[in-house]
Design a protein around this motif. Structure first.
Motif, mmCIF file in Angstrom:
data_model
loop_
_atom_site.group_PDB
_atom_site.id
_atom_site.type_symbol
_atom_site.label_atom_id
_atom_site.label_comp_id
_atom_site.label_asym_id
_atom_site.label_seq_id
_atom_site.Cartn_x
_atom_site.Cartn_y
_atom_site.Cartn_z
ATOM 1 N N GLY A 90 0.734 -1.048 0.122
ATOM 2 C CA GLY A 90 -0.152 -0.030 0.014
ATOM 3 C C GLY A 90 0.851 1.243 -0.088
ATOM 4 O O GLY A 90 0.111 2.519 -0.140
ATOM 5 N N ASP A 91 2.150 0.950 0.366
ATOM 6 C CA ASP A 91 2.886 2.412 0.294
ATOM 7 C C ASP A 91 3.077 2.690 -1.284
ATOM 8 O O ASP A 91 2.998 2.016 -2.121
ATOM 9 C CB ASP A 91 4.451 2.104 0.674
ATOM 10 C CG ASP A 91 4.409 1.986 1.925
ATOM 11 O OD1 ASP A 91 3.701 2.097 2.779
ATOM 12 O OD2 ASP A 91 5.706 1.209 2.366
ATOM 13 N N ARG A 92 3.019 4.243 -1.380
ATOM 14 C CA ARG A 92 2.964 4.394 -3.008
ATOM 15 C C ARG A 92 3.643 5.769 -2.904
ATOM 16 O O ARG A 92 3.821 6.612 -1.846
ATOM 17 C CB ARG A 92 1.565 4.576 -3.435
ATOM 18 C CG ARG A 92 0.741 5.889 -2.862
ATOM 19 C CD ARG A 92 -0.650 5.962 -3.760
ATOM 20 N NE ARG A 92 -1.375 7.013 -2.905
ATOM 21 C CZ ARG A 92 -2.523 6.840 -3.119
ATOM 22 N NH1 ARG A 92 -3.196 6.193 -3.597
ATOM 23 N NH2 ARG A 92 -3.366 7.970 -2.594
ATOM 24 N N VAL A 93 4.214 6.157 -3.967
ATOM 25 C CA VAL A 93 4.894 7.430 -4.548
ATOM 26 C C VAL A 93 4.305 7.807 -5.867
ATOM 27 O O VAL A 93 4.186 7.078 -6.688
ATOM 28 C CB VAL A 93 6.324 7.232 -4.724
ATOM 29 C CG1 VAL A 93 7.041 8.391 -5.179
ATOM 30 C CG2 VAL A 93 7.115 6.479 -3.263
ATOM 31 N N GLU A 94 3.841 9.180 -5.467
ATOM 32 C CA GLU A 94 3.230 9.972 -6.876
ATOM 33 C C GLU A 94 4.320 10.941 -7.388
ATOM 34 O O GLU A 94 5.048 11.544 -6.426
ATOM 35 C CB GLU A 94 2.075 10.939 -6.176
ATOM 36 C CG GLU A 94 0.986 10.114 -5.872
ATOM 37 C CD GLU A 94 -0.172 10.934 -5.586
ATOM 38 O OE1 GLU A 94 -0.357 11.891 -6.264
ATOM 39 O OE2 GLU A 94 -0.822 10.653 -4.710
ATOM 40 N N ILE A 95 4.527 10.917 -8.744
ATOM 41 C CA ILE A 95 5.557 11.699 -9.340
ATOM 42 C C ILE A 95 4.644 12.676 -10.109
ATOM 43 O O ILE A 95 4.165 12.271 -11.167
ATOM 44 C CB ILE A 95 6.661 10.940 -10.061
ATOM 45 C CG1 ILE A 95 7.051 9.722 -9.254
ATOM 46 C CG2 ILE A 95 7.535 11.672 -10.656
ATOM 47 C CD1 ILE A 95 6.716 8.411 -9.360
ATOM 48 N N VAL A 102 6.143 12.681 -4.365
ATOM 49 C CA VAL A 102 5.189 12.414 -2.761
ATOM 50 C C VAL A 102 5.253 11.595 -2.379
ATOM 51 O O VAL A 102 4.820 10.514 -3.170
ATOM 52 C CB VAL A 102 3.574 13.337 -3.047
ATOM 53 C CG1 VAL A 102 3.014 13.015 -1.733
ATOM 54 C CG2 VAL A 102 3.812 14.816 -3.721
ATOM 55 N N GLU A 103 5.807 10.883 -1.296
ATOM 56 C CA GLU A 103 5.675 9.635 -0.755
ATOM 57 C C GLU A 103 4.611 9.546 0.204
ATOM 58 O O GLU A 103 4.275 10.391 1.246
ATOM 59 C CB GLU A 103 7.162 9.477 -0.073
ATOM 60 C CG GLU A 103 8.252 9.413 -0.800
ATOM 61 C CD GLU A 103 9.703 9.064 -0.133
ATOM 62 O OE1 GLU A 103 9.408 8.569 1.015
ATOM 63 O OE2 GLU A 103 10.521 9.271 -0.964
ATOM 64 N N GLN A 104 3.760 8.569 0.158
ATOM 65 C CA GLN A 104 2.797 8.155 0.985
ATOM 66 C C GLN A 104 2.433 6.938 1.503
ATOM 67 O O GLN A 104 2.286 6.080 1.176
ATOM 68 C CB GLN A 104 1.262 8.559 0.165
ATOM 69 C CG GLN A 104 1.298 9.748 -0.473
ATOM 70 C CD GLN A 104 -0.083 10.048 -1.329
ATOM 71 O OE1 GLN A 104 -0.661 9.055 -1.533
ATOM 72 N NE2 GLN A 104 -0.312 11.432 -1.693
ATOM 73 N N PRO A 105 3.109 6.918 2.851
ATOM 74 C CA PRO A 105 3.108 5.693 3.592
ATOM 75 C C PRO A 105 1.719 5.145 4.008
ATOM 76 O O PRO A 105 0.890 5.971 4.182
ATOM 77 C CB PRO A 105 4.096 5.864 4.782
ATOM 78 C CG PRO A 105 3.872 7.356 4.941
ATOM 79 C CD PRO A 105 3.840 7.903 3.628
#
Length: 84
Positions: free
Chosen positions: A3-8, A65-68
């Motif tokens: 579920g961790d995700r990174v938006e670029i 944007v890192e979204q743990p």
């Protein structure tokens, strides 16, 4: 963690484009690195094997944007009980 995700967010000339890299299975994580003018976002297994990688020119990246995954209270309580 799954579920961790990174938006670029990338400058694509007259517009912007948003890409996402998500840890799709349990035990996987998302790692970010900036090397030699390239932003590299990878989904990695527990053993360190890279599953997929997204690469972007650092000069074109507007936001990273890192979204743990938010942890629940039950998970944190279980961690403290295991430590005691």
């Amino acid at each position: 963690m799954k579920g961790d995700r990174v938006e670029i967010v990338v400058d694509a000339g007259d517009t912007t484009r948003t890409y996402e890299v998500v840890a799709t299975r349990a035990g996987r994580r998302v790692e970010t690195a900036v090397r030699r003018g390239v932003v590299e976002v990878s989904e990695v297994t527990r053993s360190g094997s890279v599953v997929r990688t997204a690469r972007f020119m650092a000069t074109r990246v507007l936001a990273l944007v890192e979204q743990p995954v938010p942890r629940t209270d039950a998970e944190t309580e279980g961690d403290t009980e295991a430590a005691a």
